[in-house]
Enzyme design. Structure first.
Site, PDB file in Angstrom:
ATOM      1  N   HIS A   1     109.671  -1.068 -63.464  1.00  0.00           N
ATOM      2  CA  HIS A   1     109.554  -1.734 -64.397  1.00  0.00           C
ATOM      3  C   HIS A   1     110.018  -0.536 -65.598  1.00  0.00           C
ATOM      4  O   HIS A   1     109.958   0.901 -65.417  1.00  0.00           O
ATOM      5  CB  HIS A   1     108.311  -1.420 -64.657  1.00  0.00           C
ATOM      6  CG  HIS A   1     108.028  -2.760 -66.465  1.00  0.00           C
ATOM      7  ND1 HIS A   1     108.177  -1.540 -67.074  1.00  0.00           N
ATOM      8  CD2 HIS A   1     108.065  -3.701 -66.682  1.00  0.00           C
ATOM      9  CE1 HIS A   1     107.682  -2.514 -68.071  1.00  0.00           C
ATOM     10  NE2 HIS A   1     107.804  -3.965 -67.911  1.00  0.00           N
TER      11      HIS A   1
ATOM     12  N   GLU B   1     115.847  -6.866 -67.824  1.00  0.00           N
ATOM     13  CA  GLU B   1     114.934  -6.961 -68.751  1.00  0.00           C
ATOM     14  C   GLU B   1     115.241  -5.626 -69.615  1.00  0.00           C
ATOM     15  O   GLU B   1     115.250  -4.601 -69.461  1.00  0.00           O
ATOM     16  CB  GLU B   1     113.283  -6.455 -68.253  1.00  0.00           C
ATOM     17  CG  GLU B   1     112.829  -7.431 -67.425  1.00  0.00           C
ATOM     18  CD  GLU B   1     111.056  -6.924 -67.206  1.00  0.00           C
ATOM     19  OE1 GLU B   1     110.350  -7.629 -68.283  1.00  0.00           O
ATOM     20  OE2 GLU B   1     110.615  -5.438 -67.328  1.00  0.00           O
TER      21      GLU B   1
ATOM     22  N   GLU C   1     108.691   0.584 -67.979  1.00  0.00           N
ATOM     23  CA  GLU C   1     107.970   1.849 -68.893  1.00  0.00           C
ATOM     24  C   GLU C   1     107.533   2.752 -67.034  1.00  0.00           C
ATOM     25  O   GLU C   1     106.642   3.956 -67.566  1.00  0.00           O
ATOM     26  CB  GLU C   1     106.683   1.354 -68.787  1.00  0.00           C
ATOM     27  CG  GLU C   1     106.729  -0.057 -69.948  1.00  0.00           C
ATOM     28  CD  GLU C   1     106.139  -1.283 -70.388  1.00  0.00           C
ATOM     29  OE1 GLU C   1     105.028  -1.472 -69.368  1.00  0.00           O
ATOM     30  OE2 GLU C   1     106.644  -1.806 -71.800  1.00  0.00           O
TER      31      GLU C   1
ATOM     32  N   GLY D   1     108.685  -6.016 -75.594  1.00  0.00           N
ATOM     33  CA  GLY D   1     107.820  -5.830 -76.663  1.00  0.00           C
ATOM     34  C   GLY D   1     107.981  -5.657 -77.545  1.00  0.00           C
ATOM     35  O   GLY D   1     107.133  -5.175 -78.825  1.00  0.00           O
TER      36      GLY D   1
ATOM     37  N   GLY E   1     105.464  -9.828 -70.648  1.00  0.00           N
ATOM     38  CA  GLY E   1     103.884  -9.304 -70.962  1.00  0.00           C
ATOM     39  C   GLY E   1     103.537  -9.787 -71.813  1.00  0.00           C
ATOM     40  O   GLY E   1     102.722 -10.335 -71.412  1.00  0.00           O
ATOM     41  N   GLY E   2     104.008  -8.955 -72.787  1.00  0.00           N
ATOM     42  CA  GLY E   2     101.892  -9.954 -74.093  1.00  0.00           C
ATOM     43  C   GLY E   2     102.506 -11.414 -74.486  1.00  0.00           C
ATOM     44  O   GLY E   2     100.939 -11.677 -74.204  1.00  0.00           O
TER      45      GLY E   2
ATOM     46  N   ASN F   1     103.101 -10.108 -66.355  1.00  0.00           N
ATOM     47  CA  ASN F   1     102.629  -8.551 -65.840  1.00  0.00           C
ATOM     48  C   ASN F   1     101.949  -8.063 -66.960  1.00  0.00           C
ATOM     49  O   ASN F   1     102.392  -8.060 -68.705  1.00  0.00           O
ATOM     50  CB  ASN F   1     104.245  -7.834 -66.706  1.00  0.00           C
ATOM     51  CG  ASN F   1     104.086  -6.203 -66.894  1.00  0.00           C
ATOM     52  OD1 ASN F   1     102.671  -5.460 -65.877  1.00  0.00           O
ATOM     53  ND2 ASN F   1     105.113  -5.428 -67.451  1.00  0.00           N
ATOM     54  N   TRP F   2     100.574  -7.998 -67.094  1.00  0.00           N
ATOM     55  CA  TRP F   2      99.928  -7.687 -67.770  1.00  0.00           C
ATOM     56  C   TRP F   2      99.603  -5.919 -68.100  1.00  0.00           C
ATOM     57  O   TRP F   2      98.515  -5.687 -69.635  1.00  0.00           O
ATOM     58  CB  TRP F   2      97.841  -7.922 -67.050  1.00  0.00           C
ATOM     59  CG  TRP F   2      97.877  -9.495 -67.437  1.00  0.00           C
ATOM     60  CD1 TRP F   2      99.324 -10.489 -67.380  1.00  0.00           C
ATOM     61  CD2 TRP F   2      96.856  -9.953 -66.652  1.00  0.00           C
ATOM     62  NE1 TRP F   2      98.468 -12.005 -66.951  1.00  0.00           N
ATOM     63  CE2 TRP F   2      97.313 -12.090 -66.302  1.00  0.00           C
ATOM     64  CE3 TRP F   2      95.620  -9.478 -66.845  1.00  0.00           C
ATOM     65  CZ2 TRP F   2      95.761 -12.512 -66.277  1.00  0.00           C
ATOM     66  CZ3 TRP F   2      94.489 -11.017 -65.976  1.00  0.00           C
ATOM     67  CH2 TRP F   2      95.406 -12.006 -65.550  1.00  0.00           C
ATOM     68  N   LYS F   3     100.115  -5.568 -68.273  1.00  0.00           N
ATOM     69  CA  LYS F   3     100.268  -3.552 -68.439  1.00  0.00           C
ATOM     70  C   LYS F   3      98.892  -3.385 -67.816  1.00  0.00           C
ATOM     71  O   LYS F   3      97.967  -3.519 -66.903  1.00  0.00           O
ATOM     72  CB  LYS F   3     101.257  -4.144 -69.388  1.00  0.00           C
ATOM     73  CG  LYS F   3     102.041  -4.299 -69.560  1.00  0.00           C
ATOM     74  CD  LYS F   3     103.145  -3.967 -70.942  1.00  0.00           C
ATOM     75  CE  LYS F   3     104.188  -4.915 -70.812  1.00  0.00           C
ATOM     76  NZ  LYS F   3     105.526  -3.847 -71.698  1.00  0.00           N
TER      77      LYS F   3
ATOM     78  N   SER G   1     110.228 -10.209 -74.801  1.00  0.00           N
ATOM     79  CA  SER G   1     109.929 -10.809 -76.172  1.00  0.00           C
ATOM     80  C   SER G   1     110.202 -12.402 -75.543  1.00  0.00           C
ATOM     81  O   SER G   1     110.362 -13.458 -76.223  1.00  0.00           O
ATOM     82  CB  SER G   1     110.950 -10.598 -77.070  1.00  0.00           C
ATOM     83  OG  SER G   1     110.324  -8.385 -77.177  1.00  0.00           O
TER      84      SER G   1
HETATM   85  C1  PEP Z   1     107.854  -6.618 -69.539  1.00  0.00           C
HETATM   86  O1  PEP Z   1     106.616  -5.464 -69.487  1.00  0.00           O
HETATM   87  O2  PEP Z   1     107.941  -6.991 -68.256  1.00  0.00           O
HETATM   88  C2  PEP Z   1     107.472  -7.334 -70.893  1.00  0.00           C
HETATM   89  C3  PEP Z   1     108.783  -8.235 -70.537  1.00  0.00           C
HETATM   90  O3  PEP Z   1     107.213  -7.638 -72.081  1.00  0.00           O
HETATM   91  P1  PEP Z   1     107.150  -8.123 -73.414  1.00  0.00           P
HETATM   92  O4  PEP Z   1     107.506 -10.263 -72.747  1.00  0.00           O
HETATM   93  O5  PEP Z   1     105.778  -8.079 -73.955  1.00  0.00           O
HETATM   94  O6  PEP Z   1     108.141  -7.735 -73.899  1.00  0.00           O
END
Ligand code: PEP
Length: 253
Positions: free
Chosen positions: A97, A169, A99, A175, A235-236, A12-14, A214
């Site tokens: 998600h 999640e 967010e 994050g 994500g990151g 997920n590149w956001k 994470s």
């Molecule tokens: C996400 O946004 O779905 C996520 C899991 O982010 P991160 O891996 O950065 O915690």
């Protein structure tokens, strides 16, 4: 039973990467993951990069996904994007998600509408669920997960459930660099599968459940080795080709 579920790693590149930056990352991933079998990999760039990334992925088994969609096929919804528009590009759409729920007012009900619309269009939703830190500390995690699963999958027929991926999640892990322990993540994912089993019987064994929050090359292997964790929503670490590639390789059975 797990061996019949192909591990699924999605990035997920956001709100990151211009179209040009997205192409660069995709070419790196294509090269690094060429020939890898036994793991399904998808990238979910922002809408504005989809048209550029789609041809860049030609010749690769990496799938393309979107990060959100509107449930209606068209209409007066300024700034929104519909499923018929996305269907030209993607197979997968992330829905609900945290967010989106936190910053854009998405609710269990709107998430349910989107899941139904994505399935009706023949696409695959990644349905995101998870508890806040406050809910976690209050011991409410499983109640929250039960409510989110039940609401999001309302009216989803048994014939379509295997096309759903659920991403567990925990919001406090997203994050933050503070992932759930593999044992805790397994416990929650097993609980989610139990909820699916009470609604869909043994079809629950066909549904992939990802962990997200994470995930890094250092923790991916231990998480994904757990019996009810079938991959990761990343994500990151999905923005760095070396990290995302290492996570995908860690998912190989
Ligand atoms: C996400 O946004 O779905 C996520 C899991 O982010 P991160 O891996 O950065 O915690």
């Amino acid at each position: 039973m797990k061996q019949t579920r192909i591990p699924f790693i999605a990035g997920n590149w956001k709100m990151n990467k211009t179209a040009a930056e997205a192409i660069t990352l995709v070419y790196e991933l294509k090269a690094a993951l060429a020939g890898m079998e036994g793991v399904e990999v998808a990238v979910c760039p922002p809408f504005t990069a989809l048209a550029a990334v789609k041809p860049a992925l030609a010749g690769s088994s990496i799938k393309l996904g979107a990060q959100n969609v509107h449930a209606e096929p068209k209409g007066a919804y300024t700034g929104e994007v519909s499923i018929p528009m996305l269907k030209d590009f993607v197979d997968i759409i992330i829905i609900g998600h945290s967010e989106r729920r936190q910053y854009f007012g998405e609710t269990d009900q709107s998430v349910n509408k989107k899941v139904l619309a994505v399935l009706a269009a023949g696409l695959e939703p990644i349905l995101c669920i998870g508890e806040t830190l406050q809910q976690n500390e209050a011991g409410e995690t499983k109640n929250v997960l039960a409510r989110q699963v039940s609401a999001a999958l309302s009216d989803v027929p048994a014939a379509e459930i295997s096309r759903v991926t659920i991403a567990y999640e925990p919001i406090w892990a997203i994050g933050t660099g503070r992932a759930a322990t593999a044992d805790d993540a397994q416990d929650r994912c097993a609980y989610i599968r139990g909820q699916l089993r009470s609604k869909y019987g043994d079809l629950a064994d066909q549904v992939r459940i990802q962990y997200g929050g994470s995930v890094t090359p250092a923790n991916a292997g231990e998480l994904i080795a757990k019996p009810d964790i079938d991959g990761a929503l990343v994500g990151g670490a999905s923005l760095k080709s070396a990290d995302f590639t290492a996570i995908a390789k860690a998912a190989k059975p």
